[in-house]
Design a protein around this motif. Structure first.
Motif, PDB file in Angstrom:
ATOM      1  N   ASP A   1       0.841  -1.141  -0.020  1.00  0.00           N
ATOM      2  CA  ASP A   1      -0.196  -0.040   0.056  1.00  0.00           C
ATOM      3  C   ASP A   1       0.785   1.138  -0.155  1.00  0.00           C
ATOM      4  O   ASP A   1       1.683   1.690   1.150  1.00  0.00           O
ATOM      5  CB  ASP A   1      -0.834   0.116   1.124  1.00  0.00           C
TER       6      ASP A   1
ATOM      7  N   ILE B   1      -6.606  -5.349   6.548  1.00  0.00           N
ATOM      8  CA  ILE B   1      -5.446  -6.281   6.536  1.00  0.00           C
ATOM      9  C   ILE B   1      -5.604  -6.810   8.009  1.00  0.00           C
ATOM     10  O   ILE B   1      -5.159  -7.946   8.190  1.00  0.00           O
ATOM     11  CB  ILE B   1      -4.265  -5.215   6.539  1.00  0.00           C
TER      12      ILE B   1
ATOM     13  N   TYR C   1       1.928  -6.730   5.358  1.00  0.00           N
ATOM     14  CA  TYR C   1       1.555  -5.604   4.824  1.00  0.00           C
ATOM     15  C   TYR C   1       2.746  -4.455   4.669  1.00  0.00           C
ATOM     16  O   TYR C   1       3.411  -4.340   5.710  1.00  0.00           O
ATOM     17  CB  TYR C   1       0.420  -5.020   5.902  1.00  0.00           C
TER      18      TYR C   1
END
Length: 275
Positions: free
Chosen positions: A117, A131, A138
């Protein structure tokens, strides 16, 4: 240092390589190259054979000034590609380059392993809780503004301290959603000029926060080809040089267009480091 990908613990004690697969028509380097299934499959097979540990798929171009697309268009681009790749390469660990929680959810439920991201959850309030629910690694990147506005947001009182503070705040929020496997990406080229990018590379050890792994994405970026007065197509040698410096300064994952050369960097640096 490990991350859990689909039930398998992946050690980052030896640096890993993430191959880039842009399925956007306007990416700065490889936009529009992979328009059909054979081209996609051939490129991914090539990267896997060359030793890619992860394949990062992006359907939303985040280059400076890139055109904004809707969530529906991003989904229509990426969903068939994820299905196709996992059907052909079921063991591949796919990373999904998106800042949208709906895209993240679909792709993880379809079998992808990681979410990457660029906004660290700042462009979609539902991303961090998503998430946390999905319990996948992540990657959170530092950026100011959006891809459309970031080139005008390069003013910092203290670049490194501001990035440290940014990550500290985002990590606190991520931890509140029980997100366990977090990778930090300092965001080379995102709301940073060329000089700031080189400062960031030199000061990379200062971003090793909470003993978390660092991902570096320098591949063929403008800090290389503009500094050398060349083009992205001619920036492989410069990429290799900077990837080596990134490894020396503590990078755990290299995100690259050229997997073979990056794996060679890791091999040679590991031999040097163990001598």
């Amino acid at each position: 240092m490990t991350i859990n990908c689909k039930g398998n613990l992946i050690s980052l004690d030896t640096p890993k390589v993430m191959g880039v697969l842009n399925i956007t028509p306007d990416s700065f380097y490889d936009g529009g190259k992979y328009k059909n299934s054979p081209a996609l499959l051939n490129q991914v097979e090539k990267m896997l054979l060359e030793g890619a540990d992860f394949i990062d798929i992006g359907a939303y171009s985040s280059r400076p000034g890139a055109k904004h697309i809707t969530e529906e268009e991003e989904l229509s681009r990426i969903t068939p590609v994820v299905s196709l790749l996992l059907e052909k390469f079921p063991e591949a660990l796919l990373s999904i380059d998106t800042f949208r929680s709906k895209v993240a959810t679909y792709c993880i439920e379809a079998g992808a392993a990681i979410i990457n991201d660029i906004s660290a959850g700042t462009l979609d309030d539902a991303m961090l809780p998503t998430i946390g629910r999905l319990q996948v690694p992540y990657i959170m990147m530092h950026m100011k503004g959006t891809p459309q506005t970031m080139t005008s947001l390069t003013e910092y009182d203290n670049l490194i301290k501001e990035i440290q503070l940014y990550f500290s705040k985002r990590l606190q929020k991520a931890k509140s959603y029980q997100i366990n496997d977090i990778i930090l990406d300092p965001g080379f080229g995102f709301a940073k000029n060329i000089s700031q990018n080189f400062t960031l590379l030199k000061k990379l050890p200062l971003l090793q926060l909470q003993e978390l792994p660092i991902l570096v994405g320098l591949s063929r970026k403008s800090m290389i080809y503009k500094s050398l007065q060349t083009t992205p197509d001619e920036a492989l040698n410069g990429t290799t040089v900077l990837n080596t410096l990134a490894l020396h300064n503590g990078a755990h994952i290299l995100r690259v267009h050229d997997v073979k050369e990056a794996k060679e960097c890791v091999t040679l640096y590991s031999l040097y480091n163990s001598a």
